[in-house]
Scaffold this active site. Structure first.
Site, mmCIF file in Angstrom:
data_model
loop_
_atom_site.group_PDB
_atom_site.id
_atom_site.type_symbol
_atom_site.label_atom_id
_atom_site.label_comp_id
_atom_site.label_asym_id
_atom_site.label_seq_id
_atom_site.Cartn_x
_atom_site.Cartn_y
_atom_site.Cartn_z
ATOM 1 N N ARG A 43 0.852 -1.194 0.000
ATOM 2 C CA ARG A 43 0.000 0.000 0.000
ATOM 3 C C ARG A 43 0.885 1.241 0.000
ATOM 4 O O ARG A 43 1.206 1.800 1.029
ATOM 5 C CB ARG A 43 -0.886 -0.012 1.244
ATOM 6 C CG ARG A 43 -1.793 1.207 1.347
ATOM 7 C CD ARG A 43 -2.701 1.098 2.573
ATOM 8 N NE ARG A 43 -3.534 2.277 2.736
ATOM 9 C CZ ARG A 43 -3.143 3.393 3.382
ATOM 10 N NH1 ARG A 43 -1.943 3.467 3.945
ATOM 11 N NH2 ARG A 43 -3.969 4.422 3.488
ATOM 12 N N SER A 116 -12.975 -2.882 1.126
ATOM 13 C CA SER A 116 -13.268 -2.220 2.406
ATOM 14 C C SER A 116 -14.764 -1.990 2.503
ATOM 15 O O SER A 116 -15.394 -1.613 1.514
ATOM 16 C CB SER A 116 -12.587 -0.848 2.460
ATOM 17 O OG SER A 116 -11.229 -0.962 2.186
ATOM 18 N N LYS A 145 -3.561 5.916 8.418
ATOM 19 C CA LYS A 145 -4.422 6.361 7.314
ATOM 20 C C LYS A 145 -5.017 7.707 7.695
ATOM 21 O O LYS A 145 -5.896 7.793 8.558
ATOM 22 C CB LYS A 145 -5.509 5.330 7.046
ATOM 23 C CG LYS A 145 -6.506 5.701 5.945
ATOM 24 C CD LYS A 145 -7.441 4.543 5.654
ATOM 25 C CE LYS A 145 -8.652 4.947 4.842
ATOM 26 N NZ LYS A 145 -8.301 5.504 3.519
HETATM 27 N N1 LIG Z 1 -6.262 -0.853 2.485
HETATM 28 C C1 LIG Z 1 -7.165 -1.519 3.258
HETATM 29 N N2 LIG Z 1 -6.967 -2.831 3.527
HETATM 30 C C2 LIG Z 1 -7.868 -3.488 4.303
HETATM 31 C C3 LIG Z 1 -7.658 -4.951 4.601
HETATM 32 F F1 LIG Z 1 -8.796 -5.613 4.339
HETATM 33 F F2 LIG Z 1 -6.674 -5.436 3.845
HETATM 34 F F3 LIG Z 1 -7.351 -5.107 5.889
HETATM 35 N N3 LIG Z 1 -8.964 -2.912 4.821
HETATM 36 C C4 LIG Z 1 -9.190 -1.591 4.570
HETATM 37 C C5 LIG Z 1 -8.295 -0.864 3.785
HETATM 38 C C6 LIG Z 1 -8.563 0.602 3.494
HETATM 39 O O1 LIG Z 1 -8.832 0.661 2.106
HETATM 40 P P1 LIG Z 1 -9.411 2.017 1.486
HETATM 41 O O2 LIG Z 1 -10.649 2.365 2.204
HETATM 42 O O3 LIG Z 1 -9.460 1.876 0.009
HETATM 43 O O4 LIG Z 1 -8.316 3.077 1.867
HETATM 44 P P2 LIG Z 1 -6.783 3.051 1.410
HETATM 45 O O5 LIG Z 1 -6.760 2.870 -0.092
HETATM 46 O O6 LIG Z 1 -6.264 4.393 1.866
HETATM 47 O O7 LIG Z 1 -6.118 1.903 2.115
#
Ligand SMILES: Nc1nc(C(F)(F)F)ncc1COP(=O)(O)OP(=O)(O)O
Ligand SMILES: [Mg+2]
Length: 212
Positions: A43, A116, A145
């Site tokens: 990420r 998510s 985040k």
């Molecule tokens: N990256 C993530 N991974 C998980 C996981 F399930 F892997 F634990 N849950 C939630 C997120 C958050 O995803 P998102 O809402 O798109 O925000 P970002 O792109 O900033 O991460």
């Protein structure tokens, strides 16, 4: 074939989580893989990340992918589906703002698709669109985040598990060693962590010792 047991200890990281130190990030990932994380999400996003520096951004992804392949741990990419397909990653994780889930499933074929979700309706649409798992959170306050929603506490996790007894669910947000048992007890199949490992690489070995 994806199984819920793969969610058990889900490490998520980008260079921004280790103050931009790519070599430190790779060393932390190597140790986490050696100690037994079950899934990895690359990420690379937000302030201090390599996003936009295409060559180093992609090379860092390739280096993380190579490490995951050495240990047989699936490598998932957050958001950047084009890169995931270019690298033949094992899957992607997308949020509610990252495009239509059904279209994403069509694009990636049988790769792992994580979504998510912040409500029963969002979980239902993710499941209906073919998500392999949903990520619920932030359960607790997160430092990883900047635009995270308000923490939900365990109640959201309990509600989602009650409504979706069979759906693979991973919890995310401020989870540490002390909080992990309660997260599993509330119905998660696994915990996703960023700072717990980046700031304390021994976390994985200590988590394993809990035998959750
Ligand atoms: N990256 C993530 N991974 C998980 C996981 F399930 F892997 F634990 N849950 C939630 C997120 C958050 O995803 P998102 O809402 O798109 O925000 P970002 O792109 O900033 O991460
Ligand atoms: Mg996203």
């Amino acid at each position: 074939m994806f199984g819920r047991e793969q969610l058990k200890l889900y490490f998520i990281m980008g260079s921004q989580d280790v103050d931009g130190d790519v070599q430190a990030a790779l060393n932390i990932l190597r140790t986490a893989l050696q100690d037994g994380i079950t899934l990895f999400q690359w990420r690379e996003k937000g302030a201090g990340s390599l996003y936009g520096q295409t060559a180093t951004y992609e090379q860092f992804a390739r280096d993380c992918l190579a490490l995951c392949r050495q240990y047989g741990v699936p490598f998932l990419v957050n958001d950047d589906v084009d890169l995931a397909l270019k690298l033949d990653a094992e899957g992607v994780h997308i949020g509610q703002d990252d495009g239509d889930i059904t279209a994403m499933r069509a694009r990636i074929g049988d790769k792992i698709l994580g979504v998510s979700a912040h409500s029963v309706a969002e979980v239902h649409s993710a499941e209906a669109a073919g998500a392999d798992y949903v990520g619920l959170g932030p359960i607790y306050p997160t430092v990883s985040k900047a635009d995270a929603n308000a923490p939900t506490g365990l109640s959201w996790l309990e509600e989602a598990r009650a409504a979706f007894p069979q759906l693979p669910i991973v919890a995310i947000g401020g989870i540490n060693l002390e909080r992990a048992p309660a997260v599993f007890a509330a119905g998660a199949d696994g915990v996703a962590v960023i700072s717990a490992i980046c700031r304390h690489p021994e976390f994985v070995a200590e988590f394993q010792a809990l035998s959750l």
